[in-house]
Design a protein around this motif. Structure first.
Motif, mmCIF file in Angstrom:
data_model
loop_
_atom_site.group_PDB
_atom_site.id
_atom_site.type_symbol
_atom_site.label_atom_id
_atom_site.label_comp_id
_atom_site.label_asym_id
_atom_site.label_seq_id
_atom_site.Cartn_x
_atom_site.Cartn_y
_atom_site.Cartn_z
ATOM 1 N N SER A 135 -1.536 5.764 2.224
ATOM 2 C CA SER A 135 -2.524 5.178 1.316
ATOM 3 C C SER A 135 -3.903 5.802 1.406
ATOM 4 O O SER A 135 -4.817 5.377 0.688
ATOM 5 C CB SER A 135 -2.614 3.664 1.549
ATOM 6 O OG SER A 135 -2.969 3.360 2.881
ATOM 7 N N ILE A 139 -6.336 1.856 0.518
ATOM 8 C CA ILE A 139 -6.011 0.563 1.135
ATOM 9 C C ILE A 139 -5.842 0.744 2.638
ATOM 10 O O ILE A 139 -5.173 1.682 3.090
ATOM 11 C CB ILE A 139 -4.692 -0.003 0.562
ATOM 12 C CG1 ILE A 139 -4.873 -0.406 -0.905
ATOM 13 C CG2 ILE A 139 -4.211 -1.188 1.382
ATOM 14 C CD1 ILE A 139 -5.517 -1.733 -1.137
ATOM 15 N N SER A 143 -8.295 -4.357 4.284
ATOM 16 C CA SER A 143 -9.538 -3.741 3.836
ATOM 17 C C SER A 143 -9.238 -2.710 2.757
ATOM 18 O O SER A 143 -8.074 -2.364 2.515
ATOM 19 C CB SER A 143 -10.271 -3.085 5.015
ATOM 20 O OG SER A 143 -11.552 -2.642 4.618
ATOM 21 N N ILE A 144 -10.307 -2.237 2.101
ATOM 22 C CA ILE A 144 -10.188 -1.190 1.085
ATOM 23 C C ILE A 144 -11.230 -0.115 1.349
ATOM 24 O O ILE A 144 -12.150 -0.303 2.144
ATOM 25 C CB ILE A 144 -10.375 -1.753 -0.341
ATOM 26 C CG1 ILE A 144 -11.760 -2.402 -0.496
ATOM 27 C CG2 ILE A 144 -9.244 -2.720 -0.693
ATOM 28 C CD1 ILE A 144 -12.095 -2.820 -1.917
ATOM 29 N N LEU A 161 -7.007 -1.702 -8.031
ATOM 30 C CA LEU A 161 -6.448 -2.871 -7.338
ATOM 31 C C LEU A 161 -5.582 -3.695 -8.285
ATOM 32 O O LEU A 161 -4.536 -4.238 -7.874
ATOM 33 C CB LEU A 161 -7.569 -3.721 -6.752
ATOM 34 C CG LEU A 161 -8.256 -3.107 -5.528
ATOM 35 C CD1 LEU A 161 -9.585 -3.809 -5.249
ATOM 36 C CD2 LEU A 161 -7.353 -3.181 -4.296
ATOM 37 N N PHE A 164 -2.420 -1.817 -8.375
ATOM 38 C CA PHE A 164 -1.720 -2.004 -7.097
ATOM 39 C C PHE A 164 -1.004 -3.346 -7.056
ATOM 40 O O PHE A 164 0.109 -3.463 -6.522
ATOM 41 C CB PHE A 164 -2.731 -1.893 -5.957
ATOM 42 C CG PHE A 164 -2.181 -2.153 -4.584
ATOM 43 C CD1 PHE A 164 -1.306 -1.265 -3.978
ATOM 44 C CD2 PHE A 164 -2.558 -3.292 -3.886
ATOM 45 C CE1 PHE A 164 -0.804 -1.503 -2.700
ATOM 46 C CE2 PHE A 164 -2.067 -3.534 -2.610
ATOM 47 C CZ PHE A 164 -1.191 -2.650 -2.019
ATOM 48 N N PRO A 175 -2.202 4.063 6.388
ATOM 49 C CA PRO A 175 -3.540 4.366 5.886
ATOM 50 C C PRO A 175 -4.165 5.599 6.530
ATOM 51 O O PRO A 175 -3.684 6.135 7.534
ATOM 52 C CB PRO A 175 -4.347 3.110 6.250
ATOM 53 C CG PRO A 175 -3.342 2.071 6.651
ATOM 54 C CD PRO A 175 -2.178 2.839 7.186
ATOM 55 N N GLU A 186 -0.938 -6.442 1.672
ATOM 56 C CA GLU A 186 -2.254 -6.115 1.118
ATOM 57 C C GLU A 186 -2.420 -6.612 -0.315
ATOM 58 O O GLU A 186 -3.549 -6.864 -0.760
ATOM 59 C CB GLU A 186 -2.510 -4.614 1.214
ATOM 60 C CG GLU A 186 -2.506 -4.091 2.646
ATOM 61 C CD GLU A 186 -3.308 -4.955 3.616
ATOM 62 O OE1 GLU A 186 -4.438 -5.359 3.262
ATOM 63 O OE2 GLU A 186 -2.801 -5.229 4.718
ATOM 64 N N GLN A 187 -1.312 -6.785 -1.049
ATOM 65 C CA GLN A 187 -1.417 -7.385 -2.380
ATOM 66 C C GLN A 187 -1.998 -8.801 -2.299
ATOM 67 O O GLN A 187 -2.673 -9.253 -3.222
ATOM 68 C CB GLN A 187 -0.040 -7.422 -3.056
ATOM 69 C CG GLN A 187 0.387 -6.074 -3.624
ATOM 70 C CD GLN A 187 1.785 -6.098 -4.209
ATOM 71 O OE1 GLN A 187 2.658 -6.805 -3.720
ATOM 72 N NE2 GLN A 187 1.997 -5.326 -5.260
ATOM 73 N N ALA A 190 -5.722 -8.537 -2.677
ATOM 74 C CA ALA A 190 -6.265 -7.743 -3.789
ATOM 75 C C ALA A 190 -7.259 -8.536 -4.630
ATOM 76 O O ALA A 190 -8.333 -8.024 -4.997
ATOM 77 C CB ALA A 190 -5.131 -7.207 -4.659
ATOM 78 N N TRP A 193 -10.723 -8.740 -3.069
ATOM 79 C CA TRP A 193 -11.528 -7.518 -3.174
ATOM 80 C C TRP A 193 -12.024 -7.314 -4.592
ATOM 81 O O TRP A 193 -13.165 -6.891 -4.807
ATOM 82 C CB TRP A 193 -10.722 -6.310 -2.701
ATOM 83 C CG TRP A 193 -10.361 -6.373 -1.255
ATOM 84 C CD1 TRP A 193 -9.108 -6.456 -0.711
ATOM 85 C CD2 TRP A 193 -11.267 -6.414 -0.140
ATOM 86 N NE1 TRP A 193 -9.178 -6.531 0.659
ATOM 87 C CE2 TRP A 193 -10.483 -6.519 1.038
ATOM 88 C CE3 TRP A 193 -12.653 -6.377 -0.027
ATOM 89 C CZ2 TRP A 193 -11.041 -6.561 2.297
ATOM 90 C CZ3 TRP A 193 -13.217 -6.427 1.244
ATOM 91 C CH2 TRP A 193 -12.413 -6.524 2.384
#
Length: 197
Positions: A135, A139, A143-144, A161, A164, A175, A186-187, A190, A193
């Motif tokens: 990623s 991602i 965090s992003i 996002l 995603f 990552p 991580e979704q 989303a 963020w």
């Protein structure tokens, strides 16, 4: 598939060696990556960049020449491989393949897809190989990537996002910094963020 990882340089940028069916793919060779890569590859076939920031591409040129293999870089970030105005000591590199958004490649039956997720940089991408997704700085675990750099865009990151969120499958995410996570995990963050960018 075997995945070998080593954090490189002051920013501890993850360099990955992905071995599939006897072929080694080198992802994001950062500062000082050359000797580690050379010690851990048997049949290198390509260098893949998730994006163009210096800590992910530092050893591109050296490895291209020493291993005699092609470099694949997202098209929209190619300019950063030569623009050293914000990192004067960056060794410039030139990709053999400028990757178009969401382009897929076939290495003798091994599919490698660059999923385009701009925001952290214009060309920022996640690279999918079998059950793994690399990623970059799009991602991280919970965090992003930052959106306050040159060529970054909070607006693009929000759109990325949203894209995603639409993935209807799960894979392990590897990552550019830190430890692994998953798409599904991580979704779940989303929307947070998107609302806070």
């Amino acid at each position: 598939m075997k995945i070998n990882v080593q954090a490189m340089g002051d920013y501890q940028t993850n360099c990955y060696i992905v071995s599939v069916d006897g072929k080694d793919f080198i992802i994001d060779p950062g500062v000082g990556a050359t000797s580690w890569v050379e010690q851990n590859v048997k049949n290198p076939v390509a260098i893949l960049n998730t994006h163009g920031h210096f800590d992910h591409v530092w050893s591109n040129d050296e490895l291209q020449k020493r291993l005699n293999i092609p470099l694949y870089t997202p098209r929209d970030d190619v300019k950063m491989l030569k623009d050293s105005s914000w990192m004067p000591a960056l060794p410039p590199s030139t990709p053999d393949i400028e990757v178009k958004p969401d382009e897929e490649f076939d290495f003798d039956g091994i599919k490698v897809k660059f999923h385009h997720f701009p925001g952290h940089s214009e060309g920022s991408s996640m690279i999918e190989i079998e059950d793994a997704m690399f990623s970059g700085d799009f991602i991280f675990e919970r965090s992003i990537g930052r959106t306050d750099f040159p060529y970054s865009s909070p607006k693009d990151m929000k759109a990325s996002l949203q894209k995603f969120k639409k993935f209807d499958f799960d894979k392990t995410l590897y990552p550019g910094h830190g430890g692994t996570t998953t798409i599904k995990q991580e979704q779940a963050y989303a929307d947070y963020w998107i609302q806070n960018l």
